[in-house]
Design an enzyme around this catalytic site. Structure first.
Site, PDB file in Angstrom:
ATOM      1  N   GLY A  47       0.828  -1.204   0.000  1.00 44.10           N
ATOM      2  CA  GLY A  47       0.000   0.000   0.000  1.00 44.10           C
ATOM      3  C   GLY A  47       0.859   1.250   0.000  1.00 44.10           C
ATOM      4  O   GLY A  47       0.585   2.195   0.727  1.00 44.10           O
ATOM      5  N   HIS A  48       1.923   1.209  -0.825  1.00 43.36           N
ATOM      6  CA  HIS A  48       2.819   2.357  -0.914  1.00 43.36           C
ATOM      7  C   HIS A  48       3.646   2.271  -2.196  1.00 43.36           C
ATOM      8  O   HIS A  48       3.599   1.279  -2.908  1.00 43.36           O
ATOM      9  CB  HIS A  48       3.752   2.427   0.303  1.00 43.36           C
ATOM     10  CG  HIS A  48       4.676   1.260   0.424  1.00 43.36           C
ATOM     11  ND1 HIS A  48       4.358   0.157   1.180  1.00 43.36           N
ATOM     12  CD2 HIS A  48       5.881   1.008  -0.126  1.00 43.36           C
ATOM     13  CE1 HIS A  48       5.344  -0.723   1.100  1.00 43.36           C
ATOM     14  NE2 HIS A  48       6.292  -0.228   0.301  1.00 43.36           N
ATOM     15  N   SER A  49       4.388   3.320  -2.421  1.00 44.14           N
ATOM     16  CA  SER A  49       5.355   3.392  -3.514  1.00 44.14           C
ATOM     17  C   SER A  49       6.646   3.951  -2.940  1.00 44.14           C
ATOM     18  O   SER A  49       6.646   4.530  -1.853  1.00 44.14           O
ATOM     19  CB  SER A  49       4.823   4.313  -4.616  1.00 44.14           C
ATOM     20  OG  SER A  49       5.795   4.497  -5.625  1.00 44.14           O
ATOM     21  N   ARG A  94       2.434  -0.524  -5.019  1.00 42.83           N
ATOM     22  CA  ARG A  94       2.266  -1.957  -4.840  1.00 42.83           C
ATOM     23  C   ARG A  94       1.421  -2.283  -3.628  1.00 42.83           C
ATOM     24  O   ARG A  94       1.511  -1.620  -2.602  1.00 42.83           O
ATOM     25  CB  ARG A  94       3.602  -2.682  -4.749  1.00 42.83           C
ATOM     26  CG  ARG A  94       4.363  -2.696  -3.425  1.00 42.83           C
ATOM     27  CD  ARG A  94       5.081  -1.435  -2.986  1.00 42.83           C
ATOM     28  NE  ARG A  94       5.792  -0.736  -4.011  1.00 42.83           N
ATOM     29  CZ  ARG A  94       7.065  -0.928  -4.311  1.00 42.83           C
ATOM     30  NH1 ARG A  94       7.783  -1.753  -3.618  1.00 42.83           N
ATOM     31  NH2 ARG A  94       7.637  -0.236  -5.260  1.00 42.83           N
ATOM     32  N   ILE A 119       5.774   6.888  -0.442  1.00 42.05           N
ATOM     33  CA  ILE A 119       4.520   7.585  -0.717  1.00 42.05           C
ATOM     34  C   ILE A 119       3.436   6.615  -0.274  1.00 42.05           C
ATOM     35  O   ILE A 119       3.290   5.533  -0.844  1.00 42.05           O
ATOM     36  CB  ILE A 119       4.363   7.943  -2.204  1.00 42.05           C
ATOM     37  CG1 ILE A 119       5.517   8.825  -2.675  1.00 42.05           C
ATOM     38  CG2 ILE A 119       3.016   8.632  -2.434  1.00 42.05           C
ATOM     39  CD1 ILE A 119       5.529   9.087  -4.172  1.00 42.05           C
TER      40      ILE A 119
END
Length: 134
Positions: A47-49, A94, A119
């Site tokens: 749940g981030h980049s 992802r 992020i």
């Protein structure tokens, strides 16, 4: 999308298989290794980049899905082979889900933990992608 499935060398033997991840199969220097396990099947991870960090994910045991987005398209890859890994380059959102019982996700990262590289909000990710594309 800036991802790649990479085969990990597999040495087969009647006593069991052996796979080796050496520096020459990754396009970056390993700086951190961690793994996810005992993840409930209904849970989501990721749940981030990352702005700069690259990661290489391997399903050491079991299986899980990796849902990725780059701001233009979305793609899902199921990892379920310990001799195959997924290279996720920077600026790819992802989410990991659909974990099977007993699954273990190995992550090899190109950088040590740095909160400023993350992020964590999808709308912020999309805004960052618009700025990066200019």
């Amino acid at each position: 999308m800036n991802i790649e499935l990479i085969s990990i060398p597999k040495i087969e033997d009647i006593r069991g298989n052996l796979s080796v991840i050496e520096l020459d199969i990754l396009p970056f220097e390993m700086k951190r290794v961690y793994y996810l396990y005992d993840v409930p099947s209904a849970a989501e991870r990721g749940g981030h980049s990352h702005k700069e960090q690259k990661e290489f994910l391997v399903a050491l045991s079991g299986s899980f899905d990796v849902v990725m987005a780059d701001g233009k398209e979305q793609q899902t890859i199921t990892l379920n082979k310990p001799f195959q890994g997924l290279l996720i380059n920077q600026e790819i959102w992802r989410e990991l889900n659909n974990f099977s019982s007993g699954s273990v996700c190995l992550v090899i990262a190109s950088a040590v933990f740095d909160e400023d590289d993350y992020i964590r909000d999808f709308d912020d990710f999309l805004a960052h992608q618009l700025i990066s594309d200019k």
